[in-house]
Design a protein around this motif. Structure first.
Motif, short mmCIF file in Angstrom:
data_model
loop_
_atom_site.label_atom_id
_atom_site.label_comp_id
_atom_site.label_asym_id
_atom_site.label_seq_id
_atom_site.Cartn_x
_atom_site.Cartn_y
_atom_site.Cartn_z
N HIS A 227 7.44 -3.40 2.37
CA HIS A 227 8.09 -2.30 3.09
C HIS A 227 7.24 -1.77 4.25
O HIS A 227 7.55 -0.73 4.81
N LYS A 228 6.20 -2.49 4.60
CA LYS A 228 5.23 -1.99 5.58
C LYS A 228 5.85 -1.68 6.95
O LYS A 228 5.38 -0.80 7.66
N ASN A 229 6.91 -2.38 7.32
CA ASN A 229 7.53 -2.17 8.63
C ASN A 229 8.67 -1.15 8.60
O ASN A 229 9.27 -0.87 9.63
N LYS A 230 8.96 -0.61 7.42
CA LYS A 230 10.01 0.40 7.28
C LYS A 230 9.38 1.79 7.21
O LYS A 230 8.22 1.93 6.85
N GLU B 279 2.44 2.25 9.00
CA GLU B 279 2.59 2.94 10.27
C GLU B 279 3.49 4.18 10.20
O GLU B 279 3.14 5.24 10.69
N LYS B 280 4.67 4.02 9.62
CA LYS B 280 5.68 5.09 9.63
C LYS B 280 5.69 5.79 8.26
O LYS B 280 6.48 5.44 7.39
#
Length: 139
Positions: A90-93, A118-119
């Motif tokens: 889920h790193k990009n969500k 990041e988010k």
């Protein structure tokens, strides 16, 4: 000079004041340093519905069983560092961290930011605020 005399005479009160002030400042400072943003319930709903945000509930298992946001993943705060790999997919969500009242989620958010997420957002008011706003809860 009177302030110095007071501080020396009542050093334990002065120390308590310094500790309380430090505790009040540390959380927000860490959020600024690590880029963690607190969001309200309605912003969280928007992230969940429009950006497929993942809700991570850092409450203890017993609290999670009592009430949690639908589809939230329960990873207690004490276990979060050791279970970060479970969240790699889920790193990009966007990740919304929640807890019962919104106090522990900030520490969890800092942990995830340190691991390169990041988010990362925290839910202001936590699950209690979610319930107050009459949003669905699972038990």
């Amino acid at each position: 000079m009177e302030y110095v005399d007071f501080a020396i005479k009542y050093w334990y009160l002065f120390l308590a004041l310094v500790v309380v002030l430090a505790l009040l400042v540390v959380g927000p400072v860490f959020h600024l340093i690590y880029g963690v943003k607190a969001i309200n319930v309605w912003d969280a709903v928007q992230l969940i519905n429009h950006e497929s945000a993942v809700v991570i509930d850092v409450s203890e298992a017993s609290e999670f069983k009592t009430a949690h946001i639908p589809d939230a993943v329960n990873i207690p705060l004490a276990s979060l560092s050791g279970r970060v790999k479970e969240l790699e997919k889920h790193k990009n969500k966007p990740i919304v961290l929640a807890c019962r009242s919104g106090n522990r989620s900030g520490r969890g958010a800092v942990t995830l930011r340190k691991h390169g997420f990041e988010k990362v957002y925290t839910l202001s008011g936590g699950v209690m605020k979610w319930q107050q706003d009459n949003l669905p809860i699972e038990k």
